[in-house]
Design a protein around this motif. Sequence first.
Motif, PDB file in Angstrom:
ATOM      1  N   ARG A   1       0.853  -1.186   0.000  1.00 26.19           N
ATOM      2  CA  ARG A   1       0.000   0.000   0.000  1.00 26.19           C
ATOM      3  C   ARG A   1       0.892   1.241   0.000  1.00 26.19           C
ATOM      4  O   ARG A   1       1.979   1.240   0.567  1.00 26.19           O
ATOM      5  CB  ARG A   1      -0.920   0.042   1.229  1.00 26.19           C
ATOM      6  N   ASP A   2       0.398   2.304  -0.642  1.00 27.63           N
ATOM      7  CA  ASP A   2       1.106   3.574  -0.573  1.00 27.63           C
ATOM      8  C   ASP A   2       0.264   4.577   0.205  1.00 27.63           C
ATOM      9  O   ASP A   2      -0.844   4.286   0.658  1.00 27.63           O
ATOM     10  CB  ASP A   2       1.439   4.099  -1.975  1.00 27.63           C
ATOM     11  N   ASP A   3       0.778   5.781   0.343  1.00 23.62           N
ATOM     12  CA  ASP A   3       0.087   6.793   1.143  1.00 23.62           C
ATOM     13  C   ASP A   3      -1.234   7.223   0.516  1.00 23.62           C
ATOM     14  O   ASP A   3      -2.150   7.657   1.212  1.00 23.62           O
ATOM     15  CB  ASP A   3       1.000   8.011   1.331  1.00 23.62           C
ATOM     16  N   SER A   4      -1.328   7.111  -0.811  1.00 25.54           N
ATOM     17  CA  SER A   4      -2.562   7.543  -1.480  1.00 25.54           C
ATOM     18  C   SER A   4      -3.699   6.552  -1.290  1.00 25.54           C
ATOM     19  O   SER A   4      -4.863   6.905  -1.498  1.00 25.54           O
ATOM     20  CB  SER A   4      -2.308   7.750  -2.973  1.00 25.54           C
ATOM     21  N   GLY A   5      -3.381   5.330  -0.932  1.00 22.80           N
ATOM     22  CA  GLY A   5      -4.408   4.323  -0.717  1.00 22.80           C
ATOM     23  C   GLY A   5      -4.998   3.738  -1.983  1.00 22.80           C
ATOM     24  O   GLY A   5      -6.054   3.086  -1.941  1.00 22.80           O
ATOM     25  N   GLU A   6      -4.341   3.965  -3.125  1.00 22.62           N
ATOM     26  CA  GLU A   6      -4.849   3.430  -4.386  1.00 22.62           C
ATOM     27  C   GLU A   6      -4.585   1.934  -4.476  1.00 22.62           C
ATOM     28  O   GLU A   6      -3.793   1.365  -3.716  1.00 22.62           O
ATOM     29  CB  GLU A   6      -4.188   4.154  -5.561  1.00 22.62           C
ATOM     30  N   ALA A   7      -5.256   1.315  -5.461  1.00 18.90           N
ATOM     31  CA  ALA A   7      -5.079  -0.124  -5.678  1.00 18.90           C
ATOM     32  C   ALA A   7      -3.650  -0.417  -6.137  1.00 18.90           C
ATOM     33  O   ALA A   7      -3.012   0.395  -6.822  1.00 18.90           O
ATOM     34  CB  ALA A   7      -6.077  -0.620  -6.713  1.00 18.90           C
ATOM     35  N   THR A   8      -3.148  -1.562  -5.747  1.00 20.62           N
ATOM     36  CA  THR A   8      -1.795  -1.975  -6.126  1.00 20.62           C
ATOM     37  C   THR A   8      -1.757  -2.310  -7.614  1.00 20.62           C
ATOM     38  O   THR A   8      -2.580  -3.080  -8.112  1.00 20.62           O
ATOM     39  CB  THR A   8      -1.358  -3.197  -5.307  1.00 20.62           C
ATOM     40  N   ARG A   9      -0.808  -1.741  -8.325  1.00 20.34           N
ATOM     41  CA  ARG A   9      -0.663  -1.969  -9.757  1.00 20.34           C
ATOM     42  C   ARG A   9       0.358  -3.085  -9.984  1.00 20.34           C
ATOM     43  O   ARG A   9       1.493  -3.012  -9.481  1.00 20.34           O
ATOM     44  CB  ARG A   9      -0.221  -0.701 -10.471  1.00 20.34           C
ATOM     45  N   VAL A  10      -0.039  -4.106 -10.719  1.00  9.89           N
ATOM     46  CA  VAL A  10       0.839  -5.216 -11.069  1.00  9.89           C
ATOM     47  C   VAL A  10       0.925  -5.288 -12.585  1.00  9.89           C
ATOM     48  O   VAL A  10      -0.106  -5.421 -13.260  1.00  9.89           O
ATOM     49  CB  VAL A  10       0.325  -6.556 -10.490  1.00  9.89           C
TER      50      VAL A  10
ATOM     51  N   TYR B   1      -5.044  -4.277  -9.339  1.00 16.37           N
ATOM     52  CA  TYR B   1      -5.409  -4.365 -10.752  1.00 16.37           C
ATOM     53  C   TYR B   1      -4.184  -4.718 -11.586  1.00 16.37           C
ATOM     54  O   TYR B   1      -3.053  -4.341 -11.252  1.00 16.37           O
ATOM     55  CB  TYR B   1      -6.049  -3.060 -11.239  1.00 16.37           C
ATOM     56  N   PHE B   2      -4.429  -5.458 -12.647  1.00 19.41           N
ATOM     57  CA  PHE B   2      -3.383  -5.891 -13.566  1.00 19.41           C
ATOM     58  C   PHE B   2      -3.327  -4.936 -14.754  1.00 19.41           C
ATOM     59  O   PHE B   2      -4.352  -4.413 -15.207  1.00 19.41           O
ATOM     60  CB  PHE B   2      -3.641  -7.311 -14.075  1.00 19.41           C
ATOM     61  N   ALA B   3      -2.124  -4.745 -15.262  1.00 16.75           N
ATOM     62  CA  ALA B   3      -1.900  -3.962 -16.478  1.00 16.75           C
ATOM     63  C   ALA B   3      -0.737  -4.576 -17.226  1.00 16.75           C
ATOM     64  O   ALA B   3       0.204  -5.099 -16.607  1.00 16.75           O
ATOM     65  CB  ALA B   3      -1.618  -2.497 -16.149  1.00 16.75           C
ATOM     66  N   PHE B   4      -0.813  -4.543 -18.530  1.00 22.21           N
ATOM     67  CA  PHE B   4       0.289  -5.077 -19.317  1.00 22.21           C
ATOM     68  C   PHE B   4       1.509  -4.169 -19.175  1.00 22.21           C
ATOM     69  O   PHE B   4       1.383  -2.956 -19.007  1.00 22.21           O
ATOM     70  CB  PHE B   4      -0.102  -5.211 -20.791  1.00 22.21           C
ATOM     71  N   SER B   5       2.676  -4.776 -19.252  1.00 17.33           N
ATOM     72  CA  SER B   5       3.927  -4.070 -18.988  1.00 17.33           C
ATOM     73  C   SER B   5       4.106  -2.885 -19.938  1.00 17.33           C
ATOM     74  O   SER B   5       3.811  -2.968 -21.137  1.00 17.33           O
ATOM     75  CB  SER B   5       5.104  -5.044 -19.126  1.00 17.33           C
ATOM     76  N   SER B   6       4.590  -1.784 -19.371  1.00 16.60           N
ATOM     77  CA  SER B   6       4.856  -0.582 -20.160  1.00 16.60           C
ATOM     78  C   SER B   6       6.299  -0.528 -20.641  1.00 16.60           C
ATOM     79  O   SER B   6       6.647   0.337 -21.463  1.00 16.60           O
ATOM     80  CB  SER B   6       4.534   0.664 -19.327  1.00 16.60           C
ATOM     81  N   THR B   7       7.150  -1.415 -20.143  1.00 13.38           N
ATOM     82  CA  THR B   7       8.566  -1.411 -20.526  1.00 13.38           C
ATOM     83  C   THR B   7       8.967  -2.630 -21.348  1.00 13.38           C
ATOM     84  O   THR B   7      10.029  -2.620 -21.966  1.00 13.38           O
ATOM     85  CB  THR B   7       9.450  -1.356 -19.264  1.00 13.38           C
ATOM     86  N   ARG B   8       8.134  -3.669 -21.354  1.00 14.51           N
ATOM     87  CA  ARG B   8       8.416  -4.867 -22.135  1.00 14.51           C
ATOM     88  C   ARG B   8       7.231  -5.164 -23.049  1.00 14.51           C
ATOM     89  O   ARG B   8       6.126  -4.664 -22.836  1.00 14.51           O
ATOM     90  CB  ARG B   8       8.683  -6.068 -21.210  1.00 14.51           C
ATOM     91  N   VAL B   9       7.458  -6.003 -24.062  1.00 17.51           N
ATOM     92  CA  VAL B   9       6.374  -6.385 -24.975  1.00 17.51           C
ATOM     93  C   VAL B   9       5.340  -7.175 -24.182  1.00 17.51           C
ATOM     94  O   VAL B   9       5.685  -8.163 -23.529  1.00 17.51           O
ATOM     95  CB  VAL B   9       6.918  -7.225 -26.144  1.00 17.51           C
TER      96      VAL B   9
END
Length: 402
Positions: free
Chosen positions: A47-56, A183-191
């Motif tokens: 968790r971070d200070d903003s309380g947002e959902a963890t990004r994976v 929440y899941f997101a596709f990688s922004s640094t790899r294909v």
Amino acid sequence: MLLHVIFVWLVFNVTPTIGAGNITTKERDLLNRLLDPDTYDATIRPRDDSGEATRVELDLTLTSLGPVNDINMEFSASFFLRQSWRDHRLAYDDLNSSIVISEKRLDSLWVPDLYFPQSKRESRHVITIPNVMIRLSPDGSVLYSQRLSVTFDCHMDLHKFPLDKQTCQVDMESYSFTSDDLYFAFSSTRVPVQKSKGADIPDFTITEITHTDCSVTYATGTFTCLRAILHLKREIGFYATQTYVPSILIVVLSWASFWIDHEAVPARISVGLLTVLTITSQSSGARAQLPRVPYVKGIDVWMTSCLVFVFAAYMEYAVVTVLSRQHKKGEKYNSKASNNSSFTDTDPSKPSTFDDSSSGSNGALKQVKDAGKRVDTISRYGFPLSFLIFNIVYFVYYIYVD
């Protein structure tokens, strides 16, 4: 001189060992401090200070594909699954380089609860050691990579089989955390999704690989999901040599009976029965490798049409036989009538009415005779032309019409 030699030896041998030992010790102490159960709870998500959902962030590298099982509607794949996220609790400044953590410490780390909803069987490679990599960066970023083999369910539309195109999916979903927490997101640094060289399917061509979001809502909440989509086109080579070409040759063989004299009964009967039985057996073999679906497949249309052509060629001989027998009966009747007229019609001054009827009978007999031969003649050209038209319509529709 001896002291100088000893000093040089100590500089080049003892000093690096001490340095390496210090680095190893620092890494060990650092990991022990970061992963101390008293300060780090592996059961709680970052968790971070903003309380947002963890990004994976996720990405896939397909290393092996296939086989594709049409009967069970499933396909197998081996791939590298990489997950990356930031855990501020694991940030450090003791070292300016990343640390590779042993997979034996995996239970001491929080990792996403990713699973494959469409999987039937899955396994993690463990030879020669578990194929797992965990890399920790100074800012608390964690890269979690593993090599997996999974058999996925793939619902197939076989209306155009074997000239079909299929779409198989690889879904990756969170099991317990809703989208408000993770929440899941596709990688922004790899294909996001890629295929290694040589990762091909023997009987399919991978035309395209796409990806999309597939978040789904259940009774317990909305859960994050990512989907990799494999667009497959079936290779026709195997079916051309095992189904299409043999069935075409069988249909062509059935036309040989049109060129055999209709009085050669054993020859024409043998050709007809042989082709009918052969195409029936081949049709059963082709359908045995497919699931029992409630609709008509492309291979069903082909094999049924070939059976109709072969059966029609066999029935054509029955028509020719009937016409031939009618001709023989008429010929006998005409011969008998001619013999009777030679005895009864003795007055040449009287017009002969029987001659007219006899002439008419001969004309009708000639017409019957021509009709019998004409059936074979028409069949010699009509059957090949009809089959050619069917082939053009069949392949144009199943290949080019979506």
